[in-house]
Design a protein around this motif. Structure first.
Motif, PDB file in Angstrom:
ATOM      1  N   VAL A  25      15.553 -58.910  25.975  1.00  0.00           N
ATOM      2  CA  VAL A  25      16.023 -57.532  25.813  1.00  0.00           C
ATOM      3  C   VAL A  25      16.030 -56.818  27.168  1.00  0.00           C
ATOM      4  O   VAL A  25      16.953 -56.053  27.484  1.00  0.00           O
ATOM      5  CB  VAL A  25      15.143 -56.760  24.803  1.00  0.00           C
ATOM      6  N   ALA A  26      14.991 -57.089  27.981  1.00  0.00           N
ATOM      7  CA  ALA A  26      14.909 -56.464  29.314  1.00  0.00           C
ATOM      8  C   ALA A  26      16.084 -56.895  30.186  1.00  0.00           C
ATOM      9  O   ALA A  26      16.702 -56.064  30.869  1.00  0.00           O
ATOM     10  CB  ALA A  26      13.585 -56.834  29.981  1.00  0.00           C
ATOM     11  N   VAL A  27      16.416 -58.206  30.158  1.00  0.00           N
ATOM     12  CA  VAL A  27      17.537 -58.714  30.965  1.00  0.00           C
ATOM     13  C   VAL A  27      18.852 -58.114  30.474  1.00  0.00           C
ATOM     14  O   VAL A  27      19.701 -57.696  31.279  1.00  0.00           O
ATOM     15  CB  VAL A  27      17.581 -60.257  30.907  1.00  0.00           C
ATOM     16  N   ILE A  28      19.024 -58.054  29.149  1.00  0.00           N
ATOM     17  CA  ILE A  28      20.239 -57.433  28.589  1.00  0.00           C
ATOM     18  C   ILE A  28      20.342 -55.973  29.038  1.00  0.00           C
ATOM     19  O   ILE A  28      21.413 -55.485  29.414  1.00  0.00           O
ATOM     20  CB  ILE A  28      20.228 -57.520  27.047  1.00  0.00           C
ATOM     21  N   GLY A  29      19.207 -55.266  29.001  1.00  0.00           N
ATOM     22  CA  GLY A  29      19.180 -53.876  29.444  1.00  0.00           C
ATOM     23  C   GLY A  29      19.554 -53.729  30.903  1.00  0.00           C
ATOM     24  O   GLY A  29      20.322 -52.823  31.276  1.00  0.00           O
ATOM     25  N   MET A  30      19.052 -54.633  31.754  1.00  0.00           N
ATOM     26  CA  MET A  30      19.362 -54.562  33.185  1.00  0.00           C
ATOM     27  C   MET A  30      20.838 -54.847  33.446  1.00  0.00           C
ATOM     28  O   MET A  30      21.493 -54.167  34.252  1.00  0.00           O
ATOM     29  CB  MET A  30      18.479 -55.554  33.951  1.00  0.00           C
ATOM     30  N   LEU A  31      21.368 -55.870  32.762  1.00  0.00           N
ATOM     31  CA  LEU A  31      22.789 -56.198  32.941  1.00  0.00           C
ATOM     32  C   LEU A  31      23.670 -55.065  32.419  1.00  0.00           C
ATOM     33  O   LEU A  31      24.681 -54.715  33.042  1.00  0.00           O
ATOM     34  CB  LEU A  31      23.113 -57.509  32.203  1.00  0.00           C
ATOM     35  N   GLY A  32      23.267 -54.486  31.269  1.00  0.00           N
ATOM     36  CA  GLY A  32      24.036 -53.376  30.709  1.00  0.00           C
ATOM     37  C   GLY A  32      24.037 -52.170  31.618  1.00  0.00           C
ATOM     38  O   GLY A  32      25.078 -51.497  31.792  1.00  0.00           O
ATOM     39  N   TYR A  33      22.888 -51.878  32.220  1.00  0.00           N
ATOM     40  CA  TYR A  33      22.763 -50.744  33.142  1.00  0.00           C
ATOM     41  C   TYR A  33      23.725 -50.908  34.321  1.00  0.00           C
ATOM     42  O   TYR A  33      24.467 -49.983  34.684  1.00  0.00           O
ATOM     43  CB  TYR A  33      21.322 -50.665  33.637  1.00  0.00           C
ATOM     44  N   VAL A  71      27.291 -42.604  30.564  1.00  0.00           N
ATOM     45  CA  VAL A  71      25.974 -42.055  30.917  1.00  0.00           C
ATOM     46  C   VAL A  71      24.952 -42.347  29.812  1.00  0.00           C
ATOM     47  O   VAL A  71      23.808 -42.730  30.088  1.00  0.00           O
ATOM     48  CB  VAL A  71      26.071 -40.540  31.185  1.00  0.00           C
ATOM     49  N   ILE A  72      25.376 -42.151  28.532  1.00  0.00           N
ATOM     50  CA  ILE A  72      24.471 -42.439  27.413  1.00  0.00           C
ATOM     51  C   ILE A  72      24.113 -43.928  27.386  1.00  0.00           C
ATOM     52  O   ILE A  72      22.950 -44.309  27.202  1.00  0.00           O
ATOM     53  CB  ILE A  72      25.118 -42.005  26.076  1.00  0.00           C
ATOM     54  N   GLY A  73      25.137 -44.762  27.553  1.00  0.00           N
ATOM     55  CA  GLY A  73      24.887 -46.204  27.584  1.00  0.00           C
ATOM     56  C   GLY A  73      23.971 -46.595  28.727  1.00  0.00           C
ATOM     57  O   GLY A  73      23.056 -47.407  28.570  1.00  0.00           O
ATOM     58  N   ARG A  74      24.213 -45.976  29.886  1.00  0.00           N
ATOM     59  CA  ARG A  74      23.374 -46.251  31.069  1.00  0.00           C
ATOM     60  C   ARG A  74      21.917 -45.882  30.797  1.00  0.00           C
ATOM     61  O   ARG A  74      20.997 -46.636  31.111  1.00  0.00           O
ATOM     62  CB  ARG A  74      23.906 -45.441  32.240  1.00  0.00           C
ATOM     63  N   GLY A  75      21.692 -44.690  30.199  1.00  0.00           N
ATOM     64  CA  GLY A  75      20.325 -44.253  29.892  1.00  0.00           C
ATOM     65  C   GLY A  75      19.643 -45.154  28.881  1.00  0.00           C
ATOM     66  O   GLY A  75      18.455 -45.483  29.019  1.00  0.00           O
ATOM     67  N   THR A  76      20.387 -45.585  27.849  1.00  0.00           N
ATOM     68  CA  THR A  76      19.824 -46.469  26.819  1.00  0.00           C
ATOM     69  C   THR A  76      19.417 -47.809  27.421  1.00  0.00           C
ATOM     70  O   THR A  76      18.316 -48.313  27.181  1.00  0.00           O
ATOM     71  CB  THR A  76      20.855 -46.699  25.689  1.00  0.00           C
ATOM     72  N   PHE A  77      20.340 -48.391  28.201  1.00  0.00           N
ATOM     73  CA  PHE A  77      20.038 -49.681  28.831  1.00  0.00           C
ATOM     74  C   PHE A  77      18.874 -49.559  29.822  1.00  0.00           C
ATOM     75  O   PHE A  77      18.055 -50.477  29.951  1.00  0.00           O
ATOM     76  CB  PHE A  77      21.272 -50.229  29.549  1.00  0.00           C
ATOM     77  N   ASN A  78      18.810 -48.425  30.509  1.00  0.00           N
ATOM     78  CA  ASN A  78      17.716 -48.213  31.464  1.00  0.00           C
ATOM     79  C   ASN A  78      16.362 -48.165  30.757  1.00  0.00           C
ATOM     80  O   ASN A  78      15.382 -48.760  31.209  1.00  0.00           O
ATOM     81  CB  ASN A  78      17.946 -46.910  32.233  1.00  0.00           C
ATOM     82  N   VAL A 143      17.537 -58.659  39.248  1.00  0.00           N
ATOM     83  CA  VAL A 143      18.532 -58.815  38.181  1.00  0.00           C
ATOM     84  C   VAL A 143      19.490 -57.634  38.148  1.00  0.00           C
ATOM     85  O   VAL A 143      20.717 -57.808  38.157  1.00  0.00           O
ATOM     86  CB  VAL A 143      17.837 -58.985  36.806  1.00  0.00           C
ATOM     87  N   ARG A 144      18.931 -56.411  38.116  1.00  0.00           N
ATOM     88  CA  ARG A 144      19.786 -55.241  37.946  1.00  0.00           C
ATOM     89  C   ARG A 144      20.682 -54.999  39.158  1.00  0.00           C
ATOM     90  O   ARG A 144      21.901 -54.841  39.030  1.00  0.00           O
ATOM     91  CB  ARG A 144      18.929 -54.007  37.660  1.00  0.00           C
ATOM     92  N   GLU A 145      20.066 -54.970  40.336  1.00  0.00           N
ATOM     93  CA  GLU A 145      20.848 -54.707  41.543  1.00  0.00           C
ATOM     94  C   GLU A 145      21.706 -55.908  41.919  1.00  0.00           C
ATOM     95  O   GLU A 145      22.815 -55.748  42.442  1.00  0.00           O
ATOM     96  CB  GLU A 145      19.929 -54.319  42.709  1.00  0.00           C
ATOM     97  N   GLY A 146      21.194 -57.114  41.646  1.00  0.00           N
ATOM     98  CA  GLY A 146      22.000 -58.310  41.903  1.00  0.00           C
ATOM     99  C   GLY A 146      23.249 -58.319  41.032  1.00  0.00           C
ATOM    100  O   GLY A 146      24.356 -58.626  41.500  1.00  0.00           O
ATOM    101  N   ALA A 147      23.066 -57.976  39.748  1.00  0.00           N
ATOM    102  CA  ALA A 147      24.205 -57.899  38.831  1.00  0.00           C
ATOM    103  C   ALA A 147      25.167 -56.791  39.269  1.00  0.00           C
ATOM    104  O   ALA A 147      26.404 -56.947  39.168  1.00  0.00           O
ATOM    105  CB  ALA A 147      23.711 -57.639  37.411  1.00  0.00           C
ATOM    106  N   TYR A 148      24.625 -55.691  39.758  1.00  0.00           N
ATOM    107  CA  TYR A 148      25.457 -54.573  40.209  1.00  0.00           C
ATOM    108  C   TYR A 148      26.345 -54.997  41.376  1.00  0.00           C
ATOM    109  O   TYR A 148      27.543 -54.667  41.426  1.00  0.00           O
ATOM    110  CB  TYR A 148      24.552 -53.405  40.606  1.00  0.00           C
ATOM    111  N   VAL A 149      25.760 -55.771  42.318  1.00  0.00           N
ATOM    112  CA  VAL A 149      26.540 -56.273  43.451  1.00  0.00           C
ATOM    113  C   VAL A 149      27.664 -57.179  42.955  1.00  0.00           C
ATOM    114  O   VAL A 149      28.822 -57.077  43.404  1.00  0.00           O
ATOM    115  CB  VAL A 149      25.629 -57.036  44.443  1.00  0.00           C
ATOM    116  N   VAL A 150      27.350 -58.067  42.014  1.00  0.00           N
ATOM    117  CA  VAL A 150      28.361 -58.987  41.464  1.00  0.00           C
ATOM    118  C   VAL A 150      29.466 -58.200  40.753  1.00  0.00           C
ATOM    119  O   VAL A 150      30.664 -58.462  40.953  1.00  0.00           O
ATOM    120  CB  VAL A 150      27.704 -59.993  40.492  1.00  0.00           C
ATOM    121  N   PHE A 151      29.062 -57.226  39.927  1.00  0.00           N
ATOM    122  CA  PHE A 151      30.045 -56.423  39.201  1.00  0.00           C
ATOM    123  C   PHE A 151      30.935 -55.625  40.154  1.00  0.00           C
ATOM    124  O   PHE A 151      32.152 -55.485  39.932  1.00  0.00           O
ATOM    125  CB  PHE A 151      29.347 -55.465  38.222  1.00  0.00           C
ATOM    126  N   LEU A 152      30.339 -55.090  41.219  1.00  0.00           N
ATOM    127  CA  LEU A 152      31.132 -54.341  42.204  1.00  0.00           C
ATOM    128  C   LEU A 152      32.112 -55.258  42.930  1.00  0.00           C
ATOM    129  O   LEU A 152      33.248 -54.854  43.246  1.00  0.00           O
ATOM    130  CB  LEU A 152      30.205 -53.651  43.217  1.00  0.00           C
TER     131      LEU A 152
END
Length: 581
Positions: A25-33, A71-78, A143-152
Motif C-alpha cells: 500500500v505504501a509503494v502504491i501510495g508513493m507511485l500514485g503521489y 490535489v485530492i488524489g495527491r493528498g490521499t496517496f501522500n 521510490v517516490r522521487e525516483g518514480a517522479y523523475v521517471v514520470f517526468l
C-alpha cells in the motif's frame, strides 16, 4: 566477513515480509503521489495549446476540476504512503531491536568481555534508529522521487523525444558520481557509529562512576576525554555533510547544463517554429521540477548508506554464534557431586592459562573453601561450573559423574545459586529482586519468611512501602550490606542443590556478617557449597579448604590441618590475626 551493501539491504528488506500488505500500500501510495504531480505537468500542454492558444473554453472549464481532483488524489496517496511506510519502518525496527536484544542476551560471556556496554547499547539504540531512516525516509525518497523523475522523463519524451534525449546524456555520469559517493558515505557512517559508541561508553562511565570521579577530582580528565570523542563524532558528521553537499551540487550543475543545451537548441530558427508554446512550457517545467527530486535522491544516498552501515553493524552481532547448548539431559535436582580432573583453562582474550592441571573432588553435601591471593583462579572455577565459559576437555569437570555439557544449559544453571561480591540488582522492587527468575511468585508470608532468614526484613520493615520499595538502578538506594542480603535472599528462594559464595560477606560489617553467617549456614544445610573467601574466619568450619596459587592447588585440608602444616594458609591466618589486632 561483512556482507555487501546489496545483500545487507536485501536482508533488511526481509524484515518487511511480515508487513508486506502495508508495504505494498505504501509503494502504491508513493507511485500514485508521483503520478499526480507528473500528470499535472503533462496536462499543461493541452491546457496551454488547446485552452489558451486555440481558445477552447471546454478545456478551460474542466481545468479547475481536474486540478482539484489531482490535489485530492495527491493528498490521499501522500497519507497512504507516509502512514503505511512509517508503520512498516517502526515494525521493522521493533523486530530488529528485539532480535538484537534477545541475541545479545544469549551470546556467550566471552563476547561481552570483548565489547563494552556502551558499544552494545549504541547498537540497540543509535544503529537501529539509523536503520529506520533507511527503511522509511530513504525508501520514501527513492521510490517516490525516483518514480517522479521517471514520470517526468515520460512527459518530456511525449512532448519532444529528440530534445529529451539530451537530458539522458547525464545519466551515466550521475550513476558514477552516486557510486563513488556511496562508498564514501558508507565509510564515514561506520566511523560515525564507532564514534557514537565511544560517546555512549564515555557517558556510561561518567554516570556509573560519578562518585569515584568526584572522589578523585577526575572531572577535568573525564571532560577532556568526552571532548575528544565528541569532537571526532563532529568531524565525521562534517565530512558526511560536505560530501553530501558536493555531490548534490555536481548533479544539479549537470542537470542545469543539459537544460541550457536544450534551451540553446530550442532557440535555433529551425526548432523554434516546430515547437508549440505548450510543449515548450511542459519541457521547461519538467526539467525545472526534476532538479528537486534529483537533489533529494542525491541527499537520500547519505541516509541510505548510513542505514546500510548500521545494518551491517547489527547483522555482524546477529551473526555471532550464541551460547552452545548441546546438552540433551534435563537434570531436575543434582546430588551435588563435582569432580575436577586435570583442568586447564585460558580466557579467550588472553594467552596465559588461568588454571593449570587443577584437580579436586567435592562430595554431595560437602562444604569446601577456596582461598588464595587475587588472580589465583578461584572465581574462574566458579564461572566454569555453570558453563559461563566452555572448556577444551569436556571430561575435565563432571557433575554427578557426567560432563557439564551433557546437561541443557537451563537445567545445569538451575543447580547453582551464586552469591558474588559484585551484587547485581535491577531497578525494581525489593520483592521482585528477591524473586527474580521464579516462574511462580511467592506468597506474601513466604516472602517475608525468606526476608527474615536473610536479615533483609530488618531494614525493609521500616520502609513506607516495605518489600514493594523500588531500589533504583543497581540498588543505588541501598547500602552495600543491604544489597548483599538481598542477593542472599535470592539464593535462598532459588533453593539450588549447589551453592557458590564468592566473597558473599565482603560488603558486610561485623555485626551483619555474623547474622548472615547464621543465614548461610542454614542455607548450606544439605547442599554442596563452594565458598570463595579472603577472610579466613568465614571458612574455619569448611569440610576441606583448598589453597590456590597461579591456577594450581598448593595446599588442602581442614582449618586445623592447614595450620599444623605451617604453610601458605598458616601464613595468611597469622597475617589476618595481626591485622585484626
Amino acid at each position: 566477513m561483512q556482507e555487501s551493501a546489496t545483500n545487507t539491504y536485501k536482508r533488511l528488506l526481509g524484515y518487511v515480509k511480515d508487513f508486506k500488505s502495508a508495504a505494498i500500500v505504501a509503494v502504491i501510495g508513493m507511485l500514485g503521489y508521483s503520478a499526480m504531480d507528473a500528470t499535472f505537468v503533462w496536462l499543461m500542454q493541452p491546457f496551454i495549446d488547446d485552452g489558451l492558444t486555440d481558445r477552447n473554453s471546454t478545456v478551460l472549464t474542466w481545468a479547475p476540476y481536474v486540478v482539484i481532483a489531482l490535489v485530492i488524489g495527491r493528498g490521499t496517496f501522500n497519507f497512504l504512503s507516509s502512514y503505511c511506510l512509517a508503520y512498516v519502518g517502526s515494525q521493522v525496527v521493533r523486530s530488529l531491536r528485539q532480535d538484537l536484544f534477545t541475541h545479545m542476551l544469549n551470546l556467550p560471556v566471552s563476547f561481552h568481555d570483548n565489547h563494552s556496554n556502551g558499544e552494545l547499547i549504541s547498537k540497540i539504540t543509535f544503529d537501529t534508529e539509523q536503520v529506520q531512516q533507511a527503511i522509511t525516509k530513504a525508501l520514501l525518497v527513492l521510490v517516490r522521487e525516483g518514480a517522479y523523475v521517471v514520470f517526468l522523463l515520460v512527459v518530456m519524451f511525449s512532448a519532444s523525444w529528440k530534445l529529451s534525449l539530451i537530458f539522458l546524456v547525464i545519466t551515466p555520469i550521475v550513476a558514477v558520481i552516486v557510486s563513488v559517493v556511496s562508498k564514501r558515505f558508507r565509510k564515514i557512517s561506520k566511523n560515525i557509529q564507532n564514534a557514537m559508541g565511544d560517546v555512549t561508553r564515555c557517558s556510561e562511565q561518567m554516570l556509573s562512576g560519578h562518585k569515584v570521579i568526584h572522589g578523585f577530582n577526575g572531572q577535568q580528565q573525564e571532560t577532556e576525554r568526552f571532548a575528544r570523542v565528541n569532537n571526532i563524532n563532529r568531524l565525521q558528521r562534517v565530512k558526511m555533510d560536505a560530501t553530501k553537499a558536493l555531490s548534490v551540487s555536481v548533479i544539479q550543475i549537470l542537470a542545469a547544463s543539459s537544460m541550457a543545451v536544450i534551451l540553446v537548441l530550442i532557440s535555433m530558427p529551425g526548432m523554434i517554429d516546430s515547437i508549440t508554446s505548450g510543449t515548450f512550457v511542459t519541457l521547461i517545467s519538467s526539467m525545472m521540477l526534476m532538479l528537486r527530486p534529483l537533489k533529494q535522491l542525491s541527499n537520500v544516498n547519505s541516509e541510505l548508506q548510513r542505514g546500510i552501515a548500521a545494518a551491517q553493524s547489527i547483522f555482524a552481532v546477529l551473526d555471532t554464534e550464541i551460547e552452545k547448548d548441546t546438552g540433551t539431559v534435563v537434570i531436575e535436582k543434582a546430588k551435588g557431586i563435582i569432580e575436577v580432573n586435570n583442568l586447564n583453562f585460558t580466557y579467550p582474550s588472553v594467552t596465559d592459562p588461568v588454571l593449570k592441571g587443577l584437580n579436586l573432588k567435592i562430595a554431595a553435601g560437602e562444604k569446601i573453601a577456596l582461598v588464595g591471593r587475587s588472580g589465583s583462579g578461584k572465581s574462574t572455577l566458579s564461572n566454569l561450573l555453570p558453563r559461563y565459559y566452555d572448556i577444551a576437555d569436556r571430561e575435565a569437570i563432571t557433575l554427578d559423574g557426567e560432563p557439564l555439557d551433557t546437561y541443557t544449559l537451563k537445567s545445569l544453571r538451575q543447580q547453582f545459586a551464586i552469591v558474588s561480591q559484585q551484587v547485581v540488582l535491577f531497578n525494581d522492587t525489593i520483592a521482585n529482586n528477591i524473586m527474580y527468575g521464579l516462574e511462580t511468585p511467592l506468597s506474601e508470608s513466604d516472602l517475608i519468611e525468606v526476608a527474615k532468614k536473610a536479615h533483609v526484613w530488618e531494614f525493609v520493615k521500616d520502609l513506607p512501602e516495605g518489600l514493594q520499595t523500588t531500589i533504583g538502578e543497581d540498588g543505588v538506594m541501598l547500602s552495600g550490606g543491604q544489597r548483599q542480603r538481598i542477593a542472599i535472599a535470592r539464593a535462598i528462594v532459588k533453593d539450588a542443590p549447589i551453592l557458590i559464595l564468592d566473597e558473599a560477606t565482603s560488603a558486610l560489617d561485623t555485626e551483619s556478617e555474623k547474622l548472615i553467617q547464621n543465614a548461610l549456614e542454614s542455607l548450606m544445610r544439605d547442599k554442596t557449597a563452594i565458598i570463595i573467601a579472603h577472610r579466613l574466619s568465614t571458612i574455619e568450619q569448611a569440610d576441606c579448604i583448598y589453597v590456590m596459587d597461579k591456577g594450581q592447588i598448593i595446599e588442602q585440608g581442614t582449618h586445623a590441618q592447614l595450620l599444623e602444616k605451617d604453610g601458605t594458609y598458616a601464613a595468611l591466618a597469622k597475617m589476618q590475626q595481626g591485622e585484626a589486632v
